[in-house]
Design an enzyme around this catalytic site. Structure first.
Site, PDB file in Angstrom:
ATOM      1  N   CYS B  81       0.841  -1.197   0.000  1.00 19.03           N
ATOM      2  CA  CYS B  81       0.000   0.000   0.000  1.00 19.03           C
ATOM      3  C   CYS B  81       0.877   1.248   0.000  1.00 19.03           C
ATOM      4  O   CYS B  81       1.624   1.453  -0.938  1.00 19.03           O
ATOM      5  CB  CYS B  81      -1.015  -0.021   1.137  1.00 19.03           C
ATOM      6  SG  CYS B  81      -2.352   1.184   0.868  1.00 19.03           S
ATOM      7  N   HIS B 190      -3.840  -4.902  -0.309  1.00 16.45           N
ATOM      8  CA  HIS B 190      -3.434  -5.411   1.003  1.00 16.45           C
ATOM      9  C   HIS B 190      -3.534  -6.936   1.027  1.00 16.45           C
ATOM     10  O   HIS B 190      -4.603  -7.467   1.317  1.00 16.45           O
ATOM     11  CB  HIS B 190      -4.344  -4.844   2.092  1.00 16.45           C
ATOM     12  CG  HIS B 190      -4.095  -3.408   2.394  1.00 16.45           C
ATOM     13  ND1 HIS B 190      -3.191  -2.990   3.335  1.00 16.45           N
ATOM     14  CD2 HIS B 190      -4.613  -2.281   1.868  1.00 16.45           C
ATOM     15  CE1 HIS B 190      -3.168  -1.672   3.392  1.00 16.45           C
ATOM     16  NE2 HIS B 190      -4.027  -1.207   2.501  1.00 16.45           N
ATOM     17  N   GLU B 192      -2.522  -8.874   3.270  1.00 14.99           N
ATOM     18  CA  GLU B 192      -2.823  -9.333   4.639  1.00 14.99           C
ATOM     19  C   GLU B 192      -4.305  -9.239   4.973  1.00 14.99           C
ATOM     20  O   GLU B 192      -4.756  -9.778   5.983  1.00 14.99           O
ATOM     21  CB  GLU B 192      -1.977  -8.552   5.656  1.00 14.99           C
ATOM     22  CG  GLU B 192      -2.472  -7.153   6.009  1.00 14.99           C
ATOM     23  CD  GLU B 192      -2.218  -6.098   4.938  1.00 14.99           C
ATOM     24  OE1 GLU B 192      -1.636  -6.429   3.891  1.00 14.99           O
ATOM     25  OE2 GLU B 192      -2.621  -4.946   5.145  1.00 14.99           O
TER      26      GLU B 192
END
Lengths: 251, 209
Positions: B81, B190, B192
């Site tokens: 990001c 993202h 994650e």
């Protein structure tokens, strides 16, 4: 290819349990928040929203714990709202495992806090949660305290102003439709869509899969519901199937 | 077990990052210690928020030197990001930070505001990896979670290995969603927070460390 319509189960958390009522009253128990979060993740939920509806600070600690335990095992975005008034409150929730933070009464009391939070963490972290009711004067009005208190603020103007100040998304709750399962307030969604260019999450009134499709057609980027998911009347997958059949992209 | 340092310079949803790395079997340390960051098999650079605020924090923590030294030694770095955006020359994002710091300049290009009817770009989008992408192997057709208002419209060149593989996505217009060039890898989305697809991507990165 465009961004998928997000389907978001909402967990209203009180003292560590998920509760849900009709028109924000008559709260009844709907289960363990971490278990529900895991179930919705497996159903294909695109995000989860936790609204802390507790009154006491001790219960608020319990909500932080719930968010933290959920973030340990669920790898989709988590939005957490309830009681946020300062930059420090946002910091605390982000550290607890939230990805986005909802602000409501705190922003009405002091709109500048929106800009302060956006400066520190970026707009994308901040969601304006607006509890909107149709007023006797015929406009949409912002309310607080679960719809009980009127603020005198015009909802469309408030959403516009909050977007200018720096919120990255608007969670638009219709207090008239909330818990009725009679469909989202499409006129409200359309009116806000015409004025703001940040994403809109439609909330309040979901009953049938067709309701979700209608909310997206009215201008919502994401659709949120609570009781239809908690009580097993609909699954996230069924909502996505209906959206897909209506020509919308879903994950 | 591969050792990964998540660079802790005061930005980012580091708790989610650490959990995802642990999920795919990494030995994770959250720190800004230079020796640890240089010694790890992989360095993960998170970043959430405004470009110049992140850049300021990264510089204060000595991130420029750590990242440059790892790249020079062909040691893997993954930026996510805003942690990806800072690898470019700079950003046009408005800021109160004066003078606004430029980016790290490993990738040639500028991060600019997305041109789309609805911004931020928030949600799950498909991506278009090029042939040979090791990072997106097996998840080429999956959607990943994006949340950003700025992105690099294109990668003009790379100052790393010079053979960048560029993955694109669209929001209003095409933009750079991921770059792989030798030891330096970055994603605008993202991983994650991208569920099983994100876990697979992180596992792909980990396998090559």
């Amino acid at each position: 290819m465009s961004v998928a319509v997000r389907v978001i189960p909402c967990l209203d958390v009180d003292a560590g349990r998920v509760v849900k009522g009709v028109n924000f009253e008559n709260l009844r128990d709907a289960g363990d928040p971490v278990e529900l979060a895991d179930r919705y993740d497996r159903q294909g939920a695109d995000e989860l929203t936790f609204l802390d509806v507790t009154a006491s600070s001790a219960d608020r600690e319990t909500t932080y714990d719930v968010v933290g335990r959920t973030a340990e095992q669920v790898f989709i975005p988590l939005t957490v709202g309830g009681g946020v008034r300062t930059v420090g409150d946002v910091d605390r929730l982000l550290r607890a495992g939230a990805d986005k933070v909802g602000i409501n009464t705190g922003a009405i009391a002091r709109p500048q806090v929106i800009a302060e939070i956006a400066d520190r963490f970026g707009s994308q972290v901040l969601v304006l949660s607006a509890d909107v009711r149709r007023s006797q004067r015929g406009n949409f009005e912002v309310t607080t305290h679960g719809g009980l208190k009127s603020t005198g603020l015009d909802a469309i103007e408030w959403c516009s102003r909050a977007a200018q100040l720096g919120v990255g998304e608007i969670l638009l709750n219709s207090m008239d439709a909330d818990g009725t399962k009679a469909g989202f307030d499409l006129e409200l969604i359309g009116a806000v869509r015409a004025e703001v260019d940040v994403p809109i999450v439609a909330s309040g009134g979901a009953g049938r899969v067709e309701d979700f499709v209608a909310a997206v057609e009215a201008g919502a980027d994401a659709v949120l519901a609570a009781s239809v998911f908690h009580f097993g009347e609909l699954t996230v997958g069924q909502v996505k199937d209906a959206l897909r059949a209506a020509g919308r992209e879903v994950r | 077990m591969k050792k990964v340092v998540v660079f802790d310079y005061g930005s980012g949803n580091v708790r989610s990052v650490v959990r995802m790395l642990e999920r795919v079997g990494a030995d994770v340390t959250l720190t800004a210690d230079h020796d640890a960051a240089l010694a790890a098999d992989g360095l993960y650079v998170p970043g959430v928020g405004a470009f110049h605020a992140c850049m300021t924090g990264l510089l204060a923590a000595g991130g420029r030197e750590v990242i440059a030294e790892r790249i020079a030694g062909d040691r893997p770095v993954l930026g996510v990001c805003v942690g990806f955006q800072v690898l470019f020359d700079g950003s046009t994002e408005p800021t109160t930070v004066q003078p606004p710091p430029p980016g790290l300049g490993h990738f040639v290009g500028v991060v600019d505001r997305l041109q789309a009817p609805v911004v931020p770009h928030m949600g799950w989008s498909t991506v278009h990896p090029p042939d040979g992408s090791a990072l997106l192997a097996g998840v080429e057709d999956e959607r990943f979670y994006f949340v950003h208002s700025y992105a690099a419209a294109q990668l003009l060149a790379s100052r790393v290995a010079g053979r960048p593989l560029v993955t694109t996505a669209e929001h209003g217009a095409p933009f750079v969603a991921a770059v792989e060039d030798g030891p330096l890898v970055g994603t605008q989305f993202h991983p994650e927070k991208s569920g099983d697809a994100g876990a697979q991507l992180i596992a792909n990165w980990l396998r090559r460390l």
